[in-house]
Scaffold this motif. Structure first.
Motif, PDB file in Angstrom:
ATOM      1  N   SER A 163       0.880  -1.114   0.151  1.00 18.46           N
ATOM      2  CA  SER A 163       0.055  -0.088   0.066  1.00 18.46           C
ATOM      3  C   SER A 163       0.884   1.150  -0.027  1.00 18.46           C
ATOM      4  O   SER A 163       0.203   2.252  -0.206  1.00 18.46           O
ATOM      5  CB  SER A 163      -0.861   0.044   1.248  1.00 18.46           C
ATOM      6  N   GLY A 164       2.190   1.270   0.113  1.00 15.18           N
ATOM      7  CA  GLY A 164       3.031   2.360   0.205  1.00 15.18           C
ATOM      8  C   GLY A 164       4.365   2.373   0.587  1.00 15.18           C
ATOM      9  O   GLY A 164       4.557   1.292   1.210  1.00 15.18           O
ATOM     10  N   CYS A 176      16.308   5.973   6.036  1.00 11.03           N
ATOM     11  CA  CYS A 176      15.266   4.511   6.239  1.00 11.03           C
ATOM     12  C   CYS A 176      14.197   4.567   5.099  1.00 11.03           C
ATOM     13  O   CYS A 176      13.810   5.724   4.497  1.00 11.03           O
ATOM     14  CB  CYS A 176      14.498   4.880   7.487  1.00 11.03           C
ATOM     15  N   VAL A 177      14.033   3.264   4.616  1.00 10.04           N
ATOM     16  CA  VAL A 177      12.925   3.031   3.551  1.00 10.04           C
ATOM     17  C   VAL A 177      11.897   2.198   4.540  1.00 10.04           C
ATOM     18  O   VAL A 177      12.102   1.136   5.168  1.00 10.04           O
ATOM     19  CB  VAL A 177      13.499   2.444   2.441  1.00 10.04           C
ATOM     20  N   SER A 178      10.565   2.554   4.270  1.00 10.33           N
ATOM     21  CA  SER A 178       9.279   1.801   4.844  1.00 10.33           C
ATOM     22  C   SER A 178       8.641   1.305   4.013  1.00 10.33           C
ATOM     23  O   SER A 178       8.083   2.005   2.970  1.00 10.33           O
ATOM     24  CB  SER A 178       8.673   2.727   5.754  1.00 10.33           C
ATOM     25  N   LEU A 179       8.231  -0.082   4.116  1.00  8.82           N
ATOM     26  CA  LEU A 179       7.179  -0.500   3.150  1.00  8.82           C
ATOM     27  C   LEU A 179       5.827  -0.777   3.946  1.00  8.82           C
ATOM     28  O   LEU A 179       6.059  -1.272   4.936  1.00  8.82           O
ATOM     29  CB  LEU A 179       7.538  -1.520   2.537  1.00  8.82           C
ATOM     30  N   LYS A 180       4.856  -0.336   3.395  1.00  9.96           N
ATOM     31  CA  LYS A 180       3.463  -0.451   4.083  1.00  9.96           C
ATOM     32  C   LYS A 180       2.541  -1.486   3.200  1.00  9.96           C
ATOM     33  O   LYS A 180       2.598  -1.467   2.166  1.00  9.96           O
ATOM     34  CB  LYS A 180       2.788   0.735   4.278  1.00  9.96           C
ATOM     35  N   PHE A 181       1.999  -2.515   3.978  1.00 11.35           N
ATOM     36  CA  PHE A 181       1.308  -3.597   3.689  1.00 11.35           C
ATOM     37  C   PHE A 181      -0.324  -3.336   4.222  1.00 11.35           C
ATOM     38  O   PHE A 181      -0.384  -3.136   5.414  1.00 11.35           O
ATOM     39  CB  PHE A 181       1.726  -4.929   3.590  1.00 11.35           C
ATOM     40  N   SER A 182      -1.444  -3.736   3.589  1.00  6.05           N
ATOM     41  CA  SER A 182      -2.467  -3.896   4.227  1.00  6.05           C
ATOM     42  C   SER A 182      -2.965  -5.427   4.026  1.00  6.05           C
ATOM     43  O   SER A 182      -2.467  -6.107   2.987  1.00  6.05           O
ATOM     44  CB  SER A 182      -3.725  -3.121   3.551  1.00  6.05           C
ATOM     45  N   SER A 183      -3.840  -5.551   5.207  1.00  5.38           N
ATOM     46  CA  SER A 183      -4.067  -6.954   4.904  1.00  5.38           C
ATOM     47  C   SER A 183      -5.523  -7.422   4.444  1.00  5.38           C
ATOM     48  O   SER A 183      -6.119  -6.496   4.290  1.00  5.38           O
ATOM     49  CB  SER A 183      -4.148  -7.872   6.648  1.00  5.38           C
TER      50      SER A 183
END
Length: 183
Positions: A163-164, A176-183
């Motif tokens: 998601s992002g 820093c690199v952040s990966l976002k996921f939705s369930s």
């Protein structure tokens, strides 16, 4: 079927047959011998005899979660040690959710007679209980049937959607690199 192997005397009264390969589950095998069997001490143990025995009993060898398709179905593969009739399997197989409510499923036999594909209708739970009742026979008949109930917990793999992405570059320290996921 003919079974290759050797006979070995274990003691004065016990002659053990050691098959050179695994016996097929649930398949009846007839043993017969003509003449007498004499042990290592020269004592006659049997004369002209015939017995029928059955290979190892039926067992559920594997439950695998197949690739998960979108929706609320959980595809499973069931692999048995011997062939089972689909109509009979339905009588012995149930799936329940954690609240013990029975779940509906479709069952399809593959070209391999001991392998089945199951599409399980999930509710809101990612975990279900599979139960096979003892007595499930193979296609070879009731001899060698499933000896005891089998219970297995099956977990649906979690599905995530990307998601992002965000990055930050602080004045001090590592970026820093952040990966976002939705369930």
């Amino acid at each position: 079927p003919e079974v290759e192997g050797v006979f070995v005397w274990q003691d004065d009264r016990t002659l053990e047959f050691q098959p050179s390969s695994l016996w097929k589950s649930c398949v009846p095998v007839s043993l017969s011998w003509l003449g007498s069997l004499t042990n290592a001490q020269g004592i006659v143990q049997a004369v002209n005899n015939q017995r029928s025995i059955v290979g190892p009993p039926l067992s559920l060898e594997r439950v695998s979660v197949m690739s998960v398709e979108p929706g609320r179905e959980l595809p499973l593969e069931l692999l048995f040690s011997a062939a089972v009739a689909p109509s009979v399997l339905r009588e012995y197989l149930t799936f329940t959710d954690p609240g013990s409510s029975e779940l509906s499923y479709t069952l399809r036999q593959t070209p391999v007679p001991n392998q089945f594909l199951v599409n399980l209708q999930l509710r809101d739970q990612p975990r279900v209980q599979l139960k096979l009742r003892k007595g499930l026979p193979s296609v070879f008949g009731p001899h060698g049937a499933l000896a005891e109930d089998v219970m297995e917990t099956v977990r649906a793999p979690l599905q995530f959607a990307f998601s992002g992405l965000s990055t930050s570059v602080p004045t001090f320290g590592q970026p820093c690199v952040s990966l976002k996921f939705s369930s």
